[in-house]
Design a protein around this motif. Structure first.
Motif, short mmCIF file in Angstrom:
data_model
loop_
_atom_site.label_atom_id
_atom_site.label_comp_id
_atom_site.label_asym_id
_atom_site.label_seq_id
_atom_site.Cartn_x
_atom_site.Cartn_y
_atom_site.Cartn_z
N VAL A 33 1.92 -0.88 -8.75
CA VAL A 33 0.60 -0.82 -8.72
C VAL A 33 -0.55 -2.52 -9.59
O VAL A 33 0.07 -3.25 -9.10
N VAL A 34 0.09 -2.14 -10.78
CA VAL A 34 -0.20 -2.75 -11.33
C VAL A 34 0.81 -4.64 -11.15
O VAL A 34 0.52 -5.75 -11.28
N CYS A 35 2.34 -4.40 -10.90
CA CYS A 35 3.22 -5.52 -11.10
C CYS A 35 2.83 -6.13 -9.40
O CYS A 35 3.34 -7.19 -9.51
N LEU A 36 3.26 -4.83 -9.00
CA LEU A 36 2.93 -5.73 -7.11
C LEU A 36 1.16 -6.58 -6.84
O LEU A 36 1.04 -7.88 -6.81
N LEU A 37 0.39 -6.15 -8.13
CA LEU A 37 -1.07 -6.36 -7.83
C LEU A 37 -0.01 -7.76 -9.01
O LEU A 37 -0.88 -9.57 -8.63
N VAL A 73 5.61 5.45 -12.81
CA VAL A 73 5.79 4.80 -12.26
C VAL A 73 5.15 4.24 -10.90
O VAL A 73 4.85 2.64 -10.63
N MET A 74 3.98 4.55 -10.88
CA MET A 74 2.99 4.13 -9.57
C MET A 74 2.68 3.57 -9.52
O MET A 74 2.13 2.83 -9.39
N THR A 75 1.66 3.72 -11.04
CA THR A 75 0.43 2.88 -11.50
C THR A 75 1.50 1.63 -12.45
O THR A 75 1.44 0.81 -11.63
N ALA A 76 2.99 1.59 -12.92
CA ALA A 76 3.68 0.40 -12.93
C ALA A 76 3.61 -0.25 -12.39
O ALA A 76 3.12 -1.82 -12.24
N GLU A 123 0.98 -1.29 0.13
CA GLU A 123 -0.17 -0.47 0.05
C GLU A 123 0.58 1.39 -0.54
O GLU A 123 0.37 2.26 -0.69
N VAL A 124 1.78 1.24 1.16
CA VAL A 124 2.73 2.55 1.40
C VAL A 124 3.89 2.80 0.24
O VAL A 124 3.75 3.60 -0.81
N LEU A 125 4.64 2.13 -0.59
CA LEU A 125 5.54 2.09 -1.45
C LEU A 125 4.99 2.58 -2.69
O LEU A 125 6.14 4.16 -3.37
N PRO A 126 3.77 2.29 -3.29
CA PRO A 126 3.45 2.47 -4.80
C PRO A 126 3.86 4.34 -3.68
O PRO A 126 4.26 5.04 -4.98
N VAL A 127 3.08 4.27 -3.27
CA VAL A 127 2.72 6.39 -3.13
C VAL A 127 4.42 6.65 -2.62
O VAL A 127 4.25 8.01 -3.10
N VAL A 128 4.91 6.41 -2.10
CA VAL A 128 6.35 6.52 -1.26
C VAL A 128 7.08 6.80 -3.01
O VAL A 128 7.54 7.78 -2.25
N THR A 129 7.26 6.20 -3.89
CA THR A 129 8.00 6.04 -4.69
C THR A 129 7.14 7.70 -5.90
O THR A 129 7.94 8.27 -6.02
#
Length: 187
Positions: free
Chosen positions: A37-41, A32-35, A10-16
């Motif tokens: 999130v897609v990768c983490l999912l 980069v955040m969007t990419a 949850e936090v890593l994409p927002v911090v990035t």
């Protein structure tokens, strides 16, 4: 231990996003955040973890608002997403609470084994929090710069995470013992 991984996701994409927005630009940070999130999912599904339905729905909503912002290089689309989505979810949760239908149970029943009363309390708590955050987001979005809004986004994400962790006190107290661990998480 799985909740720690979920918190990081949850936090890593927002911090990035915040870091890249400060170093490069809003659009690059968002892309980069969007990419990420897609990768983490995708990684969650590839490793056999089934994310909660709400996490999947929120990632789809993120794509619906971030892609127009990236394509048009206009932060407004993404900034409005928190107002619209938090407000909509707040109204749904508060409505479900009012009619005694625990909507959160539908979304998170695979994760928590807690009583219907606990689901009602959580619906009210989350509904109020998200309504406040929707109003605050609109206030910050309209009244301050992209930089300030970006820091607000990080702060609101951390607040949601802290608030969510606090809700474990309720799920631990109102758990269904034969179906859950001591925190109310399903076995």
């Amino acid at each position: 231990m799985l909740w720690v991984l979920n918190a990081i996701e949850e936090v890593l994409p927002v911090v990035t996003f915040v870091a890249l927005q400060q170093l490069v630009s809003f659009t690059v940070g968002l892309a980069v955040m969007t990419a990420l999130v897609v990768c983490l999912l995708a990684l969650a599904y590839a490793t056999g973890r089934k994310p909660p339905r709400f996490a999947v729905a929120s990632n789809i909503a993120l794509l619906a608002f971030s892609i127009p912002s990236i394509v048009t290089d206009d932060a407004t689309w993404f900034q409005m997403s928190d107002t619209l989505l938090d407000g909509l979810v707040a109204l749904l949760l508060l409505g479900s609470w009012a009619v005694n239908y625990p909507l959160l149970k539908v979304l998170f029943d695979r994760v928590f084994a807690i009583t219907d009363e606990a689901w009602r309390i959580l619906s009210l708590r989350w509904g109020v929090l998200l309504l406040v955050l929707a109003c605050l987001n609109e206030f910050v979005r309209r009244g301050y710069s992209e930089d300030v809004w970006t820091w607000y986004k990080l702060a609101s994400t951390l607040l949601i995470l802290a608030f969510g962790c606090y809700q474990f006190t309720l799920s631990a107290r109102m758990r269904i013992p034969e179906e859950s661990n001591r925190l109310g998480l399903r076995r």
